[in-house]
Design an enzyme around this catalytic site. Structure first.
Site, short mmCIF file in Angstrom:
data_model
loop_
_atom_site.label_atom_id
_atom_site.label_comp_id
_atom_site.label_asym_id
_atom_site.label_seq_id
_atom_site.Cartn_x
_atom_site.Cartn_y
_atom_site.Cartn_z
CE LYS A 78 -57.28 8.86 -7.98
NZ LYS A 78 -55.83 8.74 -8.02
CE LYS A 135 -52.94 7.18 -0.57
NZ LYS A 135 -52.10 7.69 -1.66
#
Lengths: 298, 298, 298, 298
Positions: free
Chosen positions: B171, B239
């Site tokens: 991811k 992030k």
């Protein structure tokens, strides 16, 4: 039917000229290496002995060569396009060259009472064969209308970008994105491979997800198979990124990603990958992570 | 039929749980804000009063929360998932969290004689509703087989990436590419707009040419229209790029493009764009060039 | 006279402890490799069998080790500093560690009713021998006053930076500049050498002009002579740049130069230069330009 | 005694010409704004009405102007230096211009049977007044010997760098380091300030430690005091970094730090800091961290 002089019969130029012939235009061809004219002469083209001669008796002159140097060789001098240009002629250059040279060339054509379009293309040799190129056009909009029929024979899409130089700028901005997207793919692959992920599955993920790109579609599998057969060379990508760096310097645009991309492709060039496909920039990362992207994990 | 505890009913979690209900599974739901449970209870779900209770009587526990902090809040403590876990249970986390926390959580689950999968997804809320998410799985392959039926209800594609942490790494590597591709688009647009090109035509060119990407497809028009309605926020992209920076630091991978992208999204965050869509990073460039991408030329 | 426990007798720690002995303090030393204690015992030190014992009977404990892992090994566990600490003791760590670990360690010391200072140094082994180190201090200002006499024995300058962690941050920000300045020198040298300039004269120019730096002064000649004998290793510089990357990520500071520098030193590490001096990062550029900086032109 | 034509009486040129006068040379001065000639005429100089006239009766011609455009204005045309040049004359340009223009100008001088040196300087206006400039020389070594006496009057150090263009390259490589070192300082300050360190102490640390540089020495205090009075403008630094980018592109040198520095100074220029001192690039970081470097912490 319009009479066209066509100069530059490489992998792109030859099929473009062939499509014009097929569509019924009278085409006179010229190529530095004259032997490349033969197939087109067989299809009905006339052969010129110089760029000047290719320009002399035609309404429209199209040039498709490799870089700024070639443009100067073809246009200038006693045997150049400019010396043979008819008043009122339309000159179309489909090469990727610097916006500065576009403007200089356009001015020279105008001095000769001609009208110039910069009309670089995207699409590779199959698209040139099929007549499905995409053209981005800079120059006078009327001149484009007068020559639109030719573009429709050679391409599937004609995008008007503004005054002379705009076509060149569009091509450079487009290729800036291509270069960065290819590095994004290389860096993602490097993380995946070094972390031991199955890279086939990772590529599948990229293409299914929001990371998808033409870069991934065109180069992903080839990178895994270490197939860097040249489709668009790393050296040409580097050339375009340098044009983009120069363009953004002149326009005062901060372009940090472009400039870093340029440095990484330059590193690839110094490593000797210039004549391989641009996707070979991934080899910089392979050296860093100490493994090939496609290596099977033990 | 398997009994499932489902924790986290946000814009992704709620439709995922609903699909499991529709497929006939017994589902017990928990959400910090309890009111979000009502629609699912109406569809036949039981409601738990704590993560512990959601775990206690079920074979499978699924968590879908927002970040590392939320995971710790849900798993740890006297009312946490771990304290209620049945021996032999399968625990699946679909959040995007750090590979390090994945490994810690997996170890804690194993101590409780459970088995853990990290299973982050790509695809937005419509894909969660349609059951067409893409899952990338880290963990034991047998555990995946035992729970494959659930993934097939929630998603269209299940990509096995290796041991625990591999799903999280996949991811992160995927989103690294997303971040860089979006900056490529922003920089290309900046060059085009500052040079006075018609940006609609430029976007058309990008999508037709080899510069095409999901970024261009999903965000191109919105950038021109200055529509930065949040689909995936700049703060979340930042992030993930920080997770990627940390991951590559730990693995010893030079990742210059990622690190520069991180700096540019950080600049976007400091400018106050954190809650807007990630594509709002283009506003950094708009400030630099002194015009909006979509501004009409006079 | 204060009684001091001193832990960590490497190339920095040993001369620092020796200076304290010479100044008349009672010093108890501990080192993991016990044999390194002998020279100090000969100079009058006592030898402890554990960090705990080095802490047990002393008013002040000083630690000087290599990284976060070593700190945990020395402070924690049944034989660690913390288990032996006297109430009211002052604990001073002179290592370069992460601000996060500083804060954790300070909290643990405070639980034991001690007071902690983070006090990293600049200056190499000769400065440690001469007592001319520069200290940057984080922690309680009163604690600093109570121990100022010790710092004045070991160093020439004591800079108070604020609460615990501030000393560590100062060191990391300082070393960020060191890393970037060394890359500036490398890149300038690469341009000069590739362009065929006499690099000795170029170095003279740099030092006379506004490009001058400690990096040029300390490393310039060594780079020309290809002398990369370790003074401060590339691996340690990379470690500090990663600490800086993490610090700026946590604080939300865009730091593009730092992040690019990190990537380049990481590339140096992957090339195998980690144990050489940090200036060996220039070898990345030497590979790119295909010549050594100091090569004479033919 | 040699007869000298001196063209360009700005803050650097005027004191250089004055030093030559004081040393007894016959000096004929020319300046575009003629009024600037008066002080030198008062000191014994002759005044020329054009660059051509300044060149016509002299053995040596020195030019000191601001950029490539000024060079062309001074050398070319019917009133230019070249049109007045004596056979055998030595022409010395002390400006910072592109290596390409150096080579063109040198060739034109040679066609006129003159000999050309590129001789840019480091050192600011006080050094020009004191005769303590540093010269980096490109051109024929014999020509340098024939004019060495003049350089010794104007400067304290004469560094021979090789054939024509080498002086210009040395200056560009030197200024590349200046630009990067200033960014290193800015980034280090940003980390320190945002972390709440006392920036005075941090600057002291930098200058005492291995992070020290002329950038820190010349600009550190001024940055804290937010004094960006122009000593060497951000716009000129950006110009030089663009020259360096172009030079490294032409030479095939990957220069990632330089290219990123260029992007950051370009951002400074777009923010409107071009006419301030180059150290004002720190304001980019101040905007990002939301505070001035010199702000006192509450």
């Amino acid at each position: 039917m319009k009479k066209i002089g066509f100069i530059g019969l490489g992998t792109m130029g030859a099929p473009m000229a062939a499509n014009l012939l097929k569509a019924g235009y009278e085409v006179t061809v010229y190529n530095r290496t004259a032997s490349k004219c033969a197939p087109l002469v067989n299809q009905g083209a006339k052969q010129a002995a110089s760029p000047k001669e290719a320009a002399a008796s035609n309404d429209i002159v199209i040039t498709m060569v490799s870089n700024d140097q070639s443009i100067e060789a073809v246009y200038d001098g006693s045997e150049g396009v400019l010396s043979g240009l008819k008043s009122g002629a339309i000159v179309i250059d489909c090469s990727t060259i610097s916006p500065a040279l576009v403007k200089q060339t356009a001015a020279k054509v105008q001095e000769r009472e001609g009208s110039f379009l910069d009309a670089p293309v995207t699409g590779s040799s199959p698209a040139a064969i099929d007549g499905t190129l995409v053209f981005m056009i800079g120059g006078n909009a009327d001149t484009l209308e007068k020559s639109r029929d030719l573009f429709e024979v050679m391409g599937k899409k004609i995008l008007y970008m503004g005054p002379n130089g705009s076509g060149a700028v569009a091509k450079i901005a487009h290729n800036t994105i291509v270069g960065i997207n290819n590095l994004a793919l290389a860096e993602g692959f490097a993380i995946a491979a070094k972390s031991g992920l199955p890279v086939d599955s990772f590529l599948e993920l990229v293409q299914l997800g929001s990371a998808g790109s033409k870069a991934a579609e065109l180069k992903g599998r080839k990178i895994i198979e270490h197939d860097f057969t040249n489709q668009f060379s790393l050296a040409l990508m580097l050339k375009d990124l340098k044009l983009a760096s120069s363009l953004t310097d002149n326009s005062g645009i901060p372009a940090p990603m472009l400039n870093l991309a340029k440095s990484l492709f330059q590193a690839g060039q110094t490593e000797g990958y210039g004549d391989e496909d641009l996707s070979s920039v991934v080899k910089i990362y392979e050296a860093w992570i100490g493994q090939k992207i496609g290596d099977k994990q033990s």
